[in-house]
Scaffold this motif. Structure first.
Motif, PDB file in Angstrom:
ATOM      1  N   ALA A  15      72.465 -23.164-120.988  1.00  0.00           N
ATOM      2  CA  ALA A  15      72.632 -23.806-121.974  1.00  0.00           C
ATOM      3  C   ALA A  15      72.466 -23.159-123.212  1.00  0.00           C
ATOM      4  N   LEU A  16      72.084 -21.875-123.050  1.00  0.00           N
ATOM      5  CA  LEU A  16      71.976 -20.871-124.327  1.00  0.00           C
ATOM      6  C   LEU A  16      73.118 -19.930-124.772  1.00  0.00           C
ATOM      7  N   THR A  17      73.285 -19.880-125.922  1.00  0.00           N
ATOM      8  CA  THR A  17      74.435 -19.043-126.475  1.00  0.00           C
ATOM      9  C   THR A  17      73.576 -17.821-127.284  1.00  0.00           C
ATOM     10  N   VAL A  18      73.982 -16.619-127.069  1.00  0.00           N
ATOM     11  CA  VAL A  18      73.388 -15.534-127.723  1.00  0.00           C
ATOM     12  C   VAL A  18      74.500 -15.125-128.465  1.00  0.00           C
ATOM     13  N   ASP A  19      74.518 -14.997-129.839  1.00  0.00           N
ATOM     14  CA  ASP A  19      75.588 -14.650-130.605  1.00  0.00           C
ATOM     15  C   ASP A  19      75.357 -13.368-131.427  1.00  0.00           C
ATOM     16  N   HIS A  20      76.335 -12.320-131.442  1.00  0.00           N
ATOM     17  CA  HIS A  20      76.103 -11.254-132.369  1.00  0.00           C
ATOM     18  C   HIS A  20      74.943 -10.299-132.393  1.00  0.00           C
ATOM     19  N   PRO A  21      74.533  -9.911-131.173  1.00  0.00           N
ATOM     20  CA  PRO A  21      73.502  -8.856-131.201  1.00  0.00           C
ATOM     21  C   PRO A  21      73.875  -7.702-131.987  1.00  0.00           C
ATOM     22  N   VAL A  22      73.145  -7.088-132.917  1.00  0.00           N
ATOM     23  CA  VAL A  22      73.387  -6.198-133.965  1.00  0.00           C
ATOM     24  C   VAL A  22      72.112  -5.378-134.043  1.00  0.00           C
ATOM     25  N   ALA A  23      72.335  -3.890-134.273  1.00  0.00           N
ATOM     26  CA  ALA A  23      71.347  -3.233-135.192  1.00  0.00           C
ATOM     27  C   ALA A  23      72.125  -2.479-136.079  1.00  0.00           C
ATOM     28  N   TYR A  24      71.173  -1.996-137.143  1.00  0.00           N
ATOM     29  CA  TYR A  24      71.751  -1.322-138.229  1.00  0.00           C
ATOM     30  C   TYR A  24      71.489   0.304-137.871  1.00  0.00           C
ATOM     31  N   GLU A  25      72.436   0.958-138.278  1.00  0.00           N
ATOM     32  CA  GLU A  25      72.233   2.507-138.363  1.00  0.00           C
ATOM     33  C   GLU A  25      70.810   2.838-139.027  1.00  0.00           C
ATOM     34  N   THR A  26      70.524   3.988-138.765  1.00  0.00           N
ATOM     35  CA  THR A  26      68.989   4.570-139.051  1.00  0.00           C
ATOM     36  C   THR A  26      69.065   5.856-139.541  1.00  0.00           C
ATOM     37  N   PRO A  27      68.121   6.268-140.253  1.00  0.00           N
ATOM     38  CA  PRO A  27      68.006   7.839-140.808  1.00  0.00           C
ATOM     39  C   PRO A  27      67.612   8.349-139.607  1.00  0.00           C
ATOM     40  N   GLY A  59      64.232  11.298-133.567  1.00  0.00           N
ATOM     41  CA  GLY A  59      65.276  12.361-133.739  1.00  0.00           C
ATOM     42  C   GLY A  59      66.626  11.811-133.006  1.00  0.00           C
ATOM     43  N   ASP A  60      66.883  10.729-132.379  1.00  0.00           N
ATOM     44  CA  ASP A  60      68.069  10.154-131.995  1.00  0.00           C
ATOM     45  C   ASP A  60      68.404   8.747-132.779  1.00  0.00           C
ATOM     46  N   PRO A  61      69.068   8.818-133.843  1.00  0.00           N
ATOM     47  CA  PRO A  61      68.991   7.427-134.794  1.00  0.00           C
ATOM     48  C   PRO A  61      70.128   6.814-134.120  1.00  0.00           C
ATOM     49  N   PHE A  62      69.968   5.417-134.474  1.00  0.00           N
ATOM     50  CA  PHE A  62      71.202   4.554-134.184  1.00  0.00           C
ATOM     51  C   PHE A  62      72.207   5.119-135.315  1.00  0.00           C
ATOM     52  N   GLU A  63      73.582   5.110-134.639  1.00  0.00           N
ATOM     53  CA  GLU A  63      74.693   5.456-135.483  1.00  0.00           C
ATOM     54  C   GLU A  63      75.590   4.356-135.190  1.00  0.00           C
ATOM     55  N   GLU A  64      76.414   4.092-136.579  1.00  0.00           N
ATOM     56  CA  GLU A  64      77.393   3.235-136.761  1.00  0.00           C
ATOM     57  C   GLU A  64      78.435   3.319-135.480  1.00  0.00           C
ATOM     58  N   GLY A  65      78.554   2.387-134.792  1.00  0.00           N
ATOM     59  CA  GLY A  65      79.880   2.305-133.702  1.00  0.00           C
ATOM     60  C   GLY A  65      79.137   2.431-132.316  1.00  0.00           C
ATOM     61  N   GLU A  66      77.754   3.054-132.322  1.00  0.00           N
ATOM     62  CA  GLU A  66      76.998   3.026-131.165  1.00  0.00           C
ATOM     63  C   GLU A  66      76.769   1.692-130.326  1.00  0.00           C
ATOM     64  N   LYS A  67      76.439   1.522-129.142  1.00  0.00           N
ATOM     65  CA  LYS A  67      76.376   0.282-128.452  1.00  0.00           C
ATOM     66  C   LYS A  67      75.091   0.370-127.540  1.00  0.00           C
TER      67      LYS A  67
END
Length: 163
Positions: A26-38, A116-124
């Motif tokens: 019965a659970l719906t998970v919507d739009h998991p997101v992380a933001y780019e980091t320095p 040293g391995d930042p989150f980069e836009e477009g990464e999954k």
């Protein structure tokens, strides 16, 4: 004009796929997101919305993802003096018929050990959510730009997190 309507219809039909929604019972998970980091970030935050469409409460008890020192559930609280503090939580209650939002400045996922391995836009970022009753659910956090998003609250990208 006909091509405009065709394009608009195609865009509307693509919305459910773009929303990136996952279900477990019965659970719906919507739009998991992380933001780019320095580049210097040691941690990054993850955010999503969980809707419990059932008649029974459930609980998000953990999250896991490969390639991190630790992935855990956290909450940011602000005291009477305006000082924000982050703390680990053992789980997140999901009341029947309600939606719980993990967002900056509140409940969130903490990905630790970027080093040293930042989150980069477009990464999954593939991850597994574990619920008390609904079991496990594989999701993917899309890394997006902070620009254009209200990423208010506490920025996790430039501090070291201690337990």
């Amino acid at each position: 004009m006909k091509s405009f309507y065709s394009a608009a219809l195609a865009a509307l039909l693509a919305l459910p796929a773009a929303a990136h929604e996952y279900t477990a019972g019965a659970l719906t998970v919507d739009h998991p997101v992380a933001y780019e980091t320095p580049k210097t970030a040691r941690v990054g935050g993850g955010y999503l919305t969980i809707t419990n469409g059932g008649d029974t409460a459930d609980r998000l008890v953990s999250i896991s993802a490969e390639g991190f020192d630790e992935v855990s559930l956290h909450e940011t609280t602000t005291d009477d003096m305006g000082v924000a503090r982050m703390s680990h939580v053992d789980g997140i209650d999901l009341p029947a018929g309600e939606t719980v939002t993990l967002k900056p400045g509140g409940l969130h996922v903490m990905f630790m050990g970027l080093d040293g391995d930042p989150f980069e836009e477009g990464e999954k970022i593939p991850a597994t959510l574990t619920f008390e009753k609904a079991g496990t659910l594989d999701v993917t956090f899309n890394v997006e730009s902070r620009r254009g998003h209200d990423a208010g609250g506490m920025d996790h990208s430039s501090h070291e997190h201690k337990h």
